[in-house]
Design an enzyme around this catalytic site. Structure first.
Site, PDB file in Angstrom:
ATOM      1  N   ILE A 156      35.073 -30.013  17.727  1.00 13.54           N
ATOM      2  CA  ILE A 156      33.703 -30.469  17.471  1.00 13.54           C
ATOM      3  C   ILE A 156      33.279 -30.215  16.028  1.00 13.54           C
ATOM      4  O   ILE A 156      32.790 -31.130  15.352  1.00 13.54           O
ATOM      5  CB  ILE A 156      32.734 -29.852  18.488  1.00 13.54           C
ATOM      6  CG1 ILE A 156      32.978 -30.467  19.872  1.00 13.54           C
ATOM      7  CG2 ILE A 156      31.283 -30.073  18.065  1.00 13.54           C
ATOM      8  CD1 ILE A 156      32.295 -29.747  21.008  1.00 13.54           C
ATOM      9  N   ASP A 175      36.507 -18.306  11.538  1.00 14.72           N
ATOM     10  CA  ASP A 175      37.245 -18.430  12.796  1.00 14.72           C
ATOM     11  C   ASP A 175      38.520 -17.621  12.663  1.00 14.72           C
ATOM     12  O   ASP A 175      39.453 -18.027  11.969  1.00 14.72           O
ATOM     13  CB  ASP A 175      37.584 -19.896  13.097  1.00 14.72           C
ATOM     14  CG  ASP A 175      38.100 -20.079  14.527  1.00 14.72           C
ATOM     15  OD1 ASP A 175      38.819 -19.183  15.006  1.00 14.72           O
ATOM     16  OD2 ASP A 175      37.795 -21.111  15.157  1.00 14.72           O
ATOM     17  N   ARG A 236      27.373 -22.240  23.371  1.00 15.85           N
ATOM     18  CA  ARG A 236      26.954 -21.527  24.566  1.00 15.85           C
ATOM     19  C   ARG A 236      25.719 -20.700  24.224  1.00 15.85           C
ATOM     20  O   ARG A 236      25.663 -20.032  23.192  1.00 15.85           O
ATOM     21  CB  ARG A 236      28.079 -20.619  25.090  1.00 15.85           C
ATOM     22  CG  ARG A 236      29.212 -21.381  25.782  1.00 15.85           C
ATOM     23  CD  ARG A 236      28.737 -21.979  27.094  1.00 15.85           C
ATOM     24  NE  ARG A 236      29.788 -22.703  27.807  1.00 15.85           N
ATOM     25  CZ  ARG A 236      29.973 -24.006  27.726  1.00 15.85           C
ATOM     26  NH1 ARG A 236      29.201 -24.727  26.932  1.00 15.85           N
ATOM     27  NH2 ARG A 236      30.917 -24.599  28.423  1.00 15.85           N
ATOM     28  N   ASP A 260      20.485 -26.486  21.507  1.00 17.97           N
ATOM     29  CA  ASP A 260      20.689 -27.346  22.671  1.00 17.97           C
ATOM     30  C   ASP A 260      21.079 -26.528  23.886  1.00 17.97           C
ATOM     31  O   ASP A 260      21.099 -27.052  24.994  1.00 17.97           O
ATOM     32  CB  ASP A 260      21.770 -28.392  22.385  1.00 17.97           C
ATOM     33  CG  ASP A 260      21.926 -29.379  23.529  1.00 17.97           C
ATOM     34  OD1 ASP A 260      20.934 -30.058  23.863  1.00 17.97           O
ATOM     35  OD2 ASP A 260      23.040 -29.468  24.102  1.00 17.97           O
ATOM     36  N   GLU A 265      18.859 -21.544  31.556  1.00 14.53           N
ATOM     37  CA  GLU A 265      18.436 -22.938  31.490  1.00 14.53           C
ATOM     38  C   GLU A 265      17.937 -23.398  32.857  1.00 14.53           C
ATOM     39  O   GLU A 265      18.689 -23.337  33.831  1.00 14.53           O
ATOM     40  CB  GLU A 265      19.608 -23.816  31.032  1.00 14.53           C
ATOM     41  CG  GLU A 265      20.100 -23.461  29.640  1.00 14.53           C
ATOM     42  CD  GLU A 265      21.332 -24.258  29.218  1.00 14.53           C
ATOM     43  OE1 GLU A 265      21.875 -25.033  30.058  1.00 14.53           O
ATOM     44  OE2 GLU A 265      21.758 -24.126  28.062  1.00 14.53           O
ATOM     45  N   HIS A 283      20.118 -29.169  26.727  1.00 13.38           N
ATOM     46  CA  HIS A 283      21.562 -29.177  26.975  1.00 13.38           C
ATOM     47  C   HIS A 283      22.085 -30.608  27.154  1.00 13.38           C
ATOM     48  O   HIS A 283      22.747 -30.937  28.140  1.00 13.38           O
ATOM     49  CB  HIS A 283      21.903 -28.325  28.205  1.00 13.38           C
ATOM     50  CG  HIS A 283      23.312 -27.808  28.187  1.00 13.38           C
ATOM     51  ND1 HIS A 283      23.672 -26.609  28.739  1.00 13.38           N
ATOM     52  CD2 HIS A 283      24.455 -28.331  27.669  1.00 13.38           C
ATOM     53  CE1 HIS A 283      24.976 -26.409  28.591  1.00 13.38           C
ATOM     54  NE2 HIS A 283      25.474 -27.451  27.939  1.00 13.38           N
ATOM     55  N   ILE A 284      21.801 -31.409  26.154  1.00 17.76           N
ATOM     56  CA  ILE A 284      22.124 -32.833  26.221  1.00 17.76           C
ATOM     57  C   ILE A 284      23.141 -33.269  25.174  1.00 17.76           C
ATOM     58  O   ILE A 284      23.548 -34.424  25.131  1.00 17.76           O
ATOM     59  CB  ILE A 284      20.834 -33.675  26.078  1.00 17.76           C
ATOM     60  CG1 ILE A 284      21.050 -35.119  26.528  1.00 17.76           C
ATOM     61  CG2 ILE A 284      20.289 -33.587  24.649  1.00 17.76           C
ATOM     62  CD1 ILE A 284      19.801 -35.965  26.508  1.00 17.76           C
TER      63      ILE A 284
END
Length: 319
Positions: A156, A175, A236, A260, A265, A283-284
């Site tokens: 992503i 990372d 997350r 998001d 939630e 969360h879309i």
């Protein structure tokens, strides 16, 4: 005939799953279970051989009680609501959908970042409330020459980098599991977490939820970030200590956030989402009509293959 149970979903119907299973000698049942006990009760009532799960917790108790369970399919990339150790102990295969919404999530991430930087949501709200005043957005700074920091560098964020290339931002990444050579090959500097916090004007979070990453963005992290920084999270919710984030924004330690995902939630505490400096979506980020179809077909097909003697394509655990 093997039986697949959809334990829970917020989908409008189960037509896509039925289409995939049509003619495969596999029966589909549905439920709306929100607890482990409800999952067990629903699965026992239909003698389920496999579960398709969206949000329901598939705990150690679920695996202990469902002796005939062969497989669990998770609607999505993450499997943090499935106890993988318990699945391994009971010989249950777990599958997910590791690749289906990279373009959607990276686009939504960029949309949240732009909305925060250009203060789109608060200005829109002001206009709708009858206020026409561009100075209400001050200060807004040019993105060109700023630094975007990536927490995590999977598929992503790699898509995100392609989208921001034309905006003149420098990109750095933290990372520990990606080599410096791989990042160098894409013109990205590999940095430590401290350097990410110190140097970034914008931070975009793309880490999985693990013991290592849970609340990695906490009060100490916000204290280290620039007071002009914007934090965006489409990974997350629990990677961020949202109580500390709300305080950091209120106190001016950072400038704002685009979220998001949240630890709970829908949110139990709405103080964060009501802040003018915060843009929240439900969360879309994963969603488009195309990704919606791919998600459901991919995991259902894998479950069908597994139940009928085939090899799953997206096995998560080592069984």
């Amino acid at each position: 005939m093997p039986t697949v149970l959809i334990t829970d979903s917020d989908f409008p119907d189960s037509n896509i799953e039925r289409d995939v299973l049509n003619g495969t000698n596999t029966e589909l049942k549905t439920a709306q279970a929100s607890t482990a006990e409800e999952v067990i009760e629903a699965a026992e009532s239909v003698e389920a051989d496999a579960l398709l799960v969206q949000y329901a917790p598939i705990t150690k108790t679920v695996f202990e009680r469902l002796d005939g369970l062969q497989a669990v399919g998770r609607y999505g990339i993450g499997v943090d609501n499935v106890d993988l150790d318990a699945a391994n102990d009971h010989g249950v295969q777990v599958v997910n959908v590791p690749s289906y919404c990279e373009d959607e999530v990276s686009t939504h991430t960029f949309a949240l970042l732009l909305a925060c930087v250009r203060k789109v949501s608060s200005l829109d709200a002001a206009v709708k409330d009858g206020t026409w005043d561009w100075t209400g957005g001050r200060p807004i700074h040019c993105m060109r020459g700023r630094t975007l920091g990536l927490a995590g560098f999977g598929k992503i964020p790699q898509h995100l980098v392609q989208k921001v290339n034309g905006f003149g931002v420098d990109v750095i990444a933290y990372d520990p599991y990606v080599s410096e050579e791989k990042l160098d090959g894409q013109g990205i500097e590999k940095v430590s977490f401290d350097a990410l916090l110190d140097r970034s004007d914008y931070i975009s979070v793309h880490t999985p939820l693990t013991e290592e990453t849970e609340e990695m963005f906490d009060a100490d992290a916000f204290d280290q970030m620039k007071d002009t920084a914007v934090l965006v999270n489409t990974s997350r919710g629990s990677v961020i200590d949202t109580d500390a984030l709300a305080e950091a924004i209120k106190d001016g330690q950072i400038a704002g956030a685009g979220l998001d995902v949240l630890p709970n939630e829908p949110p139990e505490n709405e103080s964060l989402s009501k802040q003018d400096e915060v843009v929240v979506t439900p969360h879309i980020a994963w969603y488009s009509e195309e990704s919606f179809d791919t998600l459901r077909r991919t995991v259902t097909s894998d479950i069908e293959r597994l139940l009928n003697g085939g090899a799953p394509e997206n096995l998560v655990n080592d069984v």
